[in-house]
Write a protein that holds these residues in place. Structure first.
Motif, PDB file in Angstrom:
ATOM      1  N   ASP A  50       0.861  -1.174   0.000  1.00  0.00           N
ATOM      2  CA  ASP A  50       0.000   0.000   0.000  1.00  0.00           C
ATOM      3  C   ASP A  50       0.900   1.227   0.000  1.00  0.00           C
ATOM      4  OD1 ASP A  50      -2.383  -1.452   0.171  1.00  0.00           O
ATOM      5  OD2 ASP A  50      -2.480  -1.290   2.356  1.00  0.00           O
ATOM      6  N   GLU A  51       0.409   2.328  -0.583  1.00  0.00           N
ATOM      7  CA  GLU A  51       1.189   3.567  -0.653  1.00  0.00           C
ATOM      8  C   GLU A  51       0.340   4.766  -0.273  1.00  0.00           C
ATOM      9  OE1 GLU A  51       3.751   4.242  -4.293  1.00  0.00           O
ATOM     10  OE2 GLU A  51       2.366   2.699  -4.988  1.00  0.00           O
ATOM     11  N   ILE A  52       0.985   5.729   0.305  1.00  0.00           N
ATOM     12  CA  ILE A  52       0.388   7.054   0.484  1.00  0.00           C
ATOM     13  C   ILE A  52       1.318   8.044  -0.194  1.00  0.00           C
ATOM     14  CG2 ILE A  52      -0.160   8.891   2.116  1.00  0.00           C
ATOM     15  CD1 ILE A  52      -1.081   6.771   4.057  1.00  0.00           C
ATOM     16  N   PHE A  78      -4.130   7.756  -1.538  1.00  0.00           N
ATOM     17  CA  PHE A  78      -3.859   6.375  -1.131  1.00  0.00           C
ATOM     18  C   PHE A  78      -3.949   5.490  -2.361  1.00  0.00           C
ATOM     19  CE2 PHE A  78      -5.697   2.212  -0.004  1.00  0.00           C
ATOM     20  CZ  PHE A  78      -4.623   1.701   0.715  1.00  0.00           C
ATOM     21  N   PRO A  80      -3.884   1.427  -3.214  1.00  0.00           N
ATOM     22  CA  PRO A  80      -3.831   0.063  -2.680  1.00  0.00           C
ATOM     23  C   PRO A  80      -2.773  -0.783  -3.395  1.00  0.00           C
ATOM     24  CG  PRO A  80      -6.085   0.685  -3.265  1.00  0.00           C
ATOM     25  CD  PRO A  80      -5.183   1.732  -3.830  1.00  0.00           C
TER      26      PRO A  80
END
Length: 105
Positions: A50-52, A78, A80
């Motif tokens: 996951d990334e922000i 965000f 996924p």
């Protein structure tokens, strides 16, 4: 405690002539600084984490899966794990703080 200065990170990234600089890797997360110039192509492929994204400066379109939005300074997105995504139509040099969880390899 670990404290980082954005200007120092950006200078290190530029000195290494790369678009991405990972500056933190811990048990549960990693973080980096990603930069693309106006008009540049984002070559990303989906990630296993996951990334922000926190846009520090610049302006671009961001497509995540089937959704597209405009992002600029202060935008947080965000992404996924496993979802295709990329920045495009970069109209102002883009600097983005990236947080991965779990950490990138």
């Amino acid at each position: 405690m670990k404290v980082f200065r954005l200007d120092d990170l950006d200078a290190e990234r530029a000195a290494n002539q790369g678009a991405y600089l990972r500056f933190l890797k811990e048990r549960s997360m990693s973080a980096g600084l990603y930069a693309l110039r106006a008009g540049e192509t984002d070559p990303q492929a989906p990630h296993a984490q996951d990334e922000i994204y926190l846009v520090v400066s610049g302006r671009a379109a961001l497509t995540v899966g089937d959704e597209t939005t405009t992002v600029a300074r202060g935008s947080v997105a965000f992404v996924p794990a496993g979802t295709p995504h990329r920045f495009h139509h970069i109209t102002e040099d883009l600097r983005v703080m990236v947080v991965f969880s779990p950490p990138e390899p």
